[in-house]
Design an enzyme around this catalytic site. Structure first.
Site, PDB file in Angstrom:
ATOM      1  N   ARG A  47       0.879  -1.533   0.146  1.00 31.11           N
ATOM      2  CA  ARG A  47      -0.216  -0.163   0.107  1.00 31.11           C
ATOM      3  C   ARG A  47       0.977   0.728  -0.144  1.00 31.11           C
ATOM      4  O   ARG A  47       1.101   2.224  -0.568  1.00 31.11           O
ATOM      5  CB  ARG A  47      -0.950   0.316   1.365  1.00 31.11           C
ATOM      6  CG  ARG A  47      -2.355   1.003   0.968  1.00 31.11           C
ATOM      7  CD  ARG A  47      -3.323   0.677   2.161  1.00 31.11           C
ATOM      8  NE  ARG A  47      -3.225  -0.408   2.595  1.00 31.11           N
ATOM      9  CZ  ARG A  47      -4.404  -0.958   1.457  1.00 31.11           C
ATOM     10  NH1 ARG A  47      -4.822  -0.102   1.026  1.00 31.11           N
ATOM     11  NH2 ARG A  47      -4.991  -2.293   1.924  1.00 31.11           N
ATOM     12  N   MET A  93     -11.867   2.162  -4.957  1.00 37.44           N
ATOM     13  CA  MET A  93     -11.854   1.609  -4.350  1.00 37.44           C
ATOM     14  C   MET A  93     -10.654   1.309  -3.472  1.00 37.44           C
ATOM     15  O   MET A  93     -10.807   0.008  -2.823  1.00 37.44           O
ATOM     16  CB  MET A  93     -12.413   0.362  -5.135  1.00 37.44           C
ATOM     17  CG  MET A  93     -14.032   0.804  -5.609  1.00 37.44           C
ATOM     18  SD  MET A  93     -15.282   1.745  -4.445  1.00 37.44           S
ATOM     19  CE  MET A  93     -15.949  -0.068  -3.766  1.00 37.44           C
ATOM     20  N   HIS A 109     -19.632   8.741  -0.400  1.00 36.87           N
ATOM     21  CA  HIS A 109     -19.766   7.713   0.414  1.00 36.87           C
ATOM     22  C   HIS A 109     -21.260   7.054  -0.331  1.00 36.87           C
ATOM     23  O   HIS A 109     -22.030   8.207   0.456  1.00 36.87           O
ATOM     24  CB  HIS A 109     -19.509   6.971   2.145  1.00 36.87           C
ATOM     25  CG  HIS A 109     -19.323   6.262   2.679  1.00 36.87           C
ATOM     26  ND1 HIS A 109     -18.497   5.418   2.414  1.00 36.87           N
ATOM     27  CD2 HIS A 109     -20.663   5.542   3.135  1.00 36.87           C
ATOM     28  CE1 HIS A 109     -19.191   3.855   2.384  1.00 36.87           C
ATOM     29  NE2 HIS A 109     -20.459   4.132   3.185  1.00 36.87           N
TER      30      HIS A 109
HETATM   31  C1  GRF Z   1     -20.777   5.789  -5.635  1.00 39.13           C
HETATM   32  O1  GRF Z   1     -21.688   5.613  -5.248  1.00 39.13           O
HETATM   33  C2  GRF Z   1     -19.894   6.230  -4.435  1.00 39.13           C
HETATM   34  O2  GRF Z   1     -20.483   6.727  -3.266  1.00 39.13           O
HETATM   35  C3  GRF Z   1     -18.995   4.846  -4.380  1.00 39.13           C
HETATM   36  O3  GRF Z   1     -18.821   4.453  -5.433  1.00 39.13           O
HETATM   37  C4  GRF Z   1     -19.648   5.047  -6.107  1.00 39.13           C
HETATM   38  C5  GRF Z   1     -18.830   5.059  -7.793  1.00 39.13           C
HETATM   39  O4  GRF Z   1     -20.369   5.159  -8.246  1.00 39.13           O
HETATM   40  N1  GRF Z   1     -18.464   5.089  -3.221  1.00 39.13           N
HETATM   41  P1  GRF Z   1     -19.037   6.060  -9.747  1.00 39.13           P
HETATM   42  O5  GRF Z   1     -18.521   5.047 -11.245  1.00 39.13           O
HETATM   43  O6  GRF Z   1     -19.145   7.341  -9.972  1.00 39.13           O
HETATM   44  O7  GRF Z   1     -20.546   6.097 -11.126  1.00 39.13           O
END
Ligand code: GRF
Length: 201
Positions: free
Chosen positions: A65, A90, A107
């Site tokens: 990391r 992620m 989030h």
């Molecule tokens: C979103 O719902 C965000 O809250 C979460 O991951 C999703 C990402 O969606 N952390 P995108 O890639 O912006 O469409």
């Protein structure tokens, strides 16, 4: 304010930020680079389509990391970014990132309920009647830093993960650009866990 946006997935929040920056006559936000932790992140295509430099810092190419985090920091610094905006990113970064930049995350739940990668699924499984969106500063812990904004989204009878997440994302796409704009205008002040918004204008 020059920001680096970090993505892992489709990048619909990135798109909302791009659209907002374009529609704003005195755009306070310039997205100087989009960084993905995987080659096939849809957000990379959205960046390229908007003429924004897109870079891949592949998670699997690093032994740990801290070295992955250092590569992200280097990429953001090369682009002249002053802040990191996580938009469906992620990976958890090590504390060097927090020491180098202010970082903001969105989030899909009302923190501190349902932190982690499966917030929508867990909220639905828990039977909550209300979930929502949290935008927060990132600290050393996952989904934990000072909360900047929250908005509730009701769970509707018959909701699936997909239908609930779609309604949550509608809120994200409006709320996240608003928060990033306020941040870029220097309207957010943080004391301990408490974030105060100064008035617009
Ligand atoms: C979103 O719902 C965000 O809250 C979460 O991951 C999703 C990402 O969606 N952390 P995108 O890639 O912006 O469409």
């Amino acid at each position: 304010m020059r920001v680096a946006v970090l993505v892992s997935g489709s990048g619909s929040n990135l798109q909302a930020l791009i659209d907002h920056a374009r529609s704003d006559p005195v755009a306070e936000i310039e997205i100087v680079v989009v960084i993905a932790d995987r080659r096939h992140a849809g957000g990379l295509d959205r960046a390229r389509a908007a003429g924004i430099p897109a870079e891949v810092v592949e998670w699997s190419a690093f032994p740990d990391r801290p070295s992955f985090t250092d590569a992200i920091i280097a990429s953001a610094e090369r682009a002249g970014a002053e802040a990191l905006v996580l938009a469906g990113f992620m990976r958890v970064l090590s504390s060097a990132a927090v020491d180098s930049f202010p970082i903001i995350n969105v989030h899909p739940a009302l923190l501190p309920a349902f932190p982690g990668a499966h917030a929508v699924r867990e909220a639905l499984a828990h039977g909550v009647k209300m979930t929502g969106v949290t935008v927060h500063f990132v600290d050393e812990l996952v989904d934990h830093g000072p909360i900047i904004a929250q908005e509730a989204v009701p769970v509707i009878e018959g909701d699936t993960i997909a239908s609930l997440h779609a309604r949550i994302q509608q809120v994200e796409h409006r709320l996240y650009p608003e928060v990033i704009r306020a941040f870029a205008q220097g309207r957010l002040s943080v004391e301990g866990r408490k974030v105060t918004w100064k008035r617009d204008g």
